[in-house]
Design a protein around this motif. Structure first.
Motif, short mmCIF file in Angstrom:
data_model
loop_
_atom_site.label_atom_id
_atom_site.label_comp_id
_atom_site.label_asym_id
_atom_site.label_seq_id
_atom_site.Cartn_x
_atom_site.Cartn_y
_atom_site.Cartn_z
N ALA A 134 35.35 38.98 50.94
CA ALA A 134 36.55 39.78 50.67
C ALA A 134 37.41 39.13 49.59
O ALA A 134 37.93 39.82 48.70
CB ALA A 134 37.35 39.95 51.95
N VAL A 135 37.56 37.82 49.64
CA VAL A 135 38.35 37.12 48.62
C VAL A 135 37.67 37.22 47.26
O VAL A 135 38.33 37.46 46.23
CB VAL A 135 38.56 35.66 49.03
N GLU A 136 36.35 37.04 47.22
CA GLU A 136 35.64 37.13 45.95
C GLU A 136 35.78 38.52 45.34
O GLU A 136 36.06 38.66 44.14
CB GLU A 136 34.17 36.78 46.15
N VAL A 137 35.57 39.56 46.15
CA VAL A 137 35.67 40.93 45.63
C VAL A 137 37.08 41.22 45.14
O VAL A 137 37.28 41.86 44.11
CB VAL A 137 35.23 41.92 46.72
N ALA A 138 38.09 40.75 45.89
CA ALA A 138 39.47 40.99 45.48
C ALA A 138 39.77 40.34 44.13
O ALA A 138 40.41 40.95 43.26
CB ALA A 138 40.43 40.46 46.55
N PHE A 139 39.30 39.11 43.93
CA PHE A 139 39.55 38.45 42.65
C PHE A 139 38.65 39.00 41.55
O PHE A 139 39.01 38.93 40.36
CB PHE A 139 39.38 36.94 42.79
N HIS A 140 37.47 39.53 41.89
CA HIS A 140 36.67 40.24 40.89
C HIS A 140 37.45 41.42 40.34
O HIS A 140 37.52 41.63 39.11
CB HIS A 140 35.36 40.73 41.52
N ARG A 141 38.03 42.20 41.23
CA ARG A 141 38.80 43.36 40.79
C ARG A 141 40.05 42.93 40.03
O ARG A 141 40.47 43.61 39.08
CB ARG A 141 39.17 44.21 42.00
N ALA A 142 40.65 41.82 40.46
CA ALA A 142 41.83 41.34 39.74
C ALA A 142 41.47 40.91 38.32
O ALA A 142 42.23 41.17 37.38
CB ALA A 142 42.46 40.17 40.51
N TRP A 143 40.32 40.26 38.15
CA TRP A 143 39.92 39.84 36.81
C TRP A 143 39.54 41.05 35.94
O TRP A 143 39.79 41.05 34.73
CB TRP A 143 38.76 38.86 36.90
N ASP A 144 38.94 42.07 36.57
CA ASP A 144 38.61 43.28 35.82
C ASP A 144 39.87 43.99 35.32
O ASP A 144 39.86 44.58 34.23
CB ASP A 144 37.81 44.25 36.70
N ARG A 145 40.95 43.91 36.09
CA ARG A 145 42.20 44.57 35.72
C ARG A 145 43.30 43.54 35.44
O ARG A 145 44.45 43.75 35.80
CB ARG A 145 42.65 45.50 36.86
N TRP A 146 42.92 42.44 34.82
CA TRP A 146 43.87 41.36 34.64
C TRP A 146 45.10 41.75 33.83
O TRP A 146 46.21 41.31 34.15
CB TRP A 146 43.19 40.15 34.02
N PRO A 147 45.00 42.57 32.78
CA PRO A 147 46.24 42.97 32.10
C PRO A 147 47.24 43.67 33.02
O PRO A 147 48.45 43.51 32.87
CB PRO A 147 45.74 43.91 31.00
N GLU A 148 46.72 44.42 33.99
CA GLU A 148 47.61 45.08 34.95
C GLU A 148 48.13 44.09 35.99
O GLU A 148 49.31 44.13 36.36
CB GLU A 148 46.85 46.22 35.65
N VAL A 149 47.27 43.20 36.48
CA VAL A 149 47.68 42.26 37.51
C VAL A 149 48.62 41.21 36.95
O VAL A 149 49.56 40.77 37.63
CB VAL A 149 46.43 41.60 38.14
N ALA A 150 48.41 40.79 35.71
CA ALA A 150 49.22 39.73 35.12
C ALA A 150 50.68 40.11 34.99
O ALA A 150 51.56 39.25 35.10
CB ALA A 150 48.66 39.33 33.76
N ASP A 195 52.15 42.38 36.95
CA ASP A 195 52.66 42.86 38.22
C ASP A 195 53.72 41.88 38.74
O ASP A 195 53.61 40.66 38.55
CB ASP A 195 51.52 42.99 39.24
N ARG A 196 54.74 42.42 39.41
CA ARG A 196 55.80 41.53 39.91
C ARG A 196 55.33 40.67 41.07
O ARG A 196 55.98 39.68 41.40
CB ARG A 196 56.99 42.37 40.35
N ASP A 197 54.22 41.03 41.71
CA ASP A 197 53.69 40.23 42.82
C ASP A 197 52.17 40.20 42.70
O ASP A 197 51.47 40.95 43.39
CB ASP A 197 54.12 40.83 44.16
N PRO A 198 51.61 39.36 41.83
CA PRO A 198 50.15 39.31 41.69
C PRO A 198 49.45 38.91 42.98
O PRO A 198 48.36 39.41 43.28
CB PRO A 198 49.94 38.27 40.58
N VAL A 199 50.05 38.02 43.75
CA VAL A 199 49.44 37.61 45.02
C VAL A 199 49.35 38.80 45.97
O VAL A 199 48.35 39.00 46.67
CB VAL A 199 50.23 36.45 45.65
N GLY A 200 50.40 39.62 46.01
CA GLY A 200 50.37 40.80 46.86
C GLY A 200 49.32 41.79 46.42
O GLY A 200 48.69 42.46 47.25
N TRP A 201 49.09 41.90 45.11
CA TRP A 201 48.06 42.81 44.59
C TRP A 201 46.69 42.38 45.09
O TRP A 201 45.91 43.19 45.59
CB TRP A 201 48.09 42.81 43.07
N VAL A 202 46.39 41.09 44.95
CA VAL A 202 45.09 40.59 45.39
C VAL A 202 44.99 40.64 46.92
O VAL A 202 43.93 40.91 47.48
CB VAL A 202 44.87 39.17 44.86
#
Length: 307
Positions: free
Chosen positions: A77-93, A95-102
């Motif tokens: 679950a952690v790997e998949v969540a960070f995979h998606r975060a890296w795929d959408r890094w411009p959006e996650v970076a 975000d006001r709460d990147p930890v909450g997004w992941v």
């Protein structure tokens, strides 16, 4: 000395310069402080992602384990969540709460009902820890997934009820009812946790404690996410090519003009509709055998007789 002479003397005396913020700083330590501040701020997206992973991944792994009860699934679950975060890094970076997004991605994946069809994740791992910890972990896994997640966010992470409702995609009253029912179910199994403060303290210790799940390195996670994107891209291109090929074949073999269908036949004067060879009756079969046995065909009066 006259008053004019005193004023001239005061005007000619040099005044001491007022201290400035730059002069207050030691010139020898200023470069070191600037370098330390620059090193603390990530300079590239890779550094920012690695810093987020190092900070959030261990806690997210422990939270996912509390939700699903399986170490391997928590790591996945952690790997998949960070995979998606890296795929959408411009959006996650931004975000006001990147930890909450992941965190939202990891929690949703850990609680997905499709894992029950996977033999490796069909049964939870044996609970670890002391007696109270094992009982609390078991009680959490007996709760419905929405109640489990609400209790973790509110009591484990100390989030407010509106924030819990927003992250779980529910209304605030619904989140409040889930929290009350979850606390009541845990208290019914473990009477010690009937006290909300005691449950809150214990959940916070479990949610923020050190995880026993072995996680991959940030580089491996980023490489896995990029490999996953490449596979999806190749699959999409292959599927698109297959659809284009099928469409081209259909256009090439399709009729270019309208061909009206044949009208159904109708009986005329009692004569049945011509619809192919009919099944012979026994009388027809006898007649066919007789005609094939005769040396000549035709009416008997036309056949020459030897006498």
């Amino acid at each position: 000395m006259t008053q004019g002479t005193m004023s001239e003397a005061q005007a000619t005396e040099p005044s001491e310069p007022a201290p400035t913020p730059d002069s207050a700083t030691d010139p020898e330590t200023a470069p070191e402080a600037a370098a330390a501040q620059a090193a603390a701020v990530p300079a590239t997206p890779v550094e920012a992602f690695d810093a987020l992973y190092a900070y959030a991944a261990p806690r997210l792994a422990e939270q996912a384990y509390l939700l699903c009860g399986r170490r391997r699934l928590a790591r996945e679950a952690v790997e998949v969540a960070f995979h998606r975060a890296w795929d959408r890094w411009p959006e996650v970076a931004v975000d006001r709460d990147p930890v909450g997004w992941v965190r939202a991605e990891a929690h949703q994946y850990a609680l997905s009902p499709w894992h029950r069809f996977r033999p490796a994740h069909r049964h939870p791992d044996p609970a670890t820890g002391n007696g109270r910890t094992r009982e609390l972990r078991t009680a959490l896994l007996e709760l419905p997934p929405p109640y489990r997640r609400t209790l973790l966010l509110f009591d484990g992470l100390g989030m407010g009820l509106p924030e819990v409702a927003a992250e779980t995609e529910a209304s605030t009253p619904a989140a409040g009812h889930r929290l009350l029912h979850a606390r009541a179910a845990v208290a019914a199994r473990i009477p010690k946790f009937a006290d909300a403060e005691e449950l809150h303290t214990r959940m916070a210790e479990l949610a923020t404690g050190r995880s026993a799940t072995v996680l991959p390195t940030p580089h491996a996670v980023r490489a896995g996410g990029e490999r996953r994107v490449r596979l999806w891209t190749r699959g999409t291109v292959a599927l698109t090519a297959l659809i284009v090929t099928a469409t081209a074949f259909t256009l090439a073999t399709a009729p270019t003009r309208y061909e009206p269908p044949l009208a159904p036949g109708e009986a005329v004067g009692g004569v049945p509709v011509l619809s192919g060879p009919q099944q012979l009756t026994p009388k027809d079969e006898q007649l066919r055998a007789r005609l094939q046995a005769e040396p000549m065909t035709g009416p008997p009066r036309l056949v020459p007789s030897p006498h």
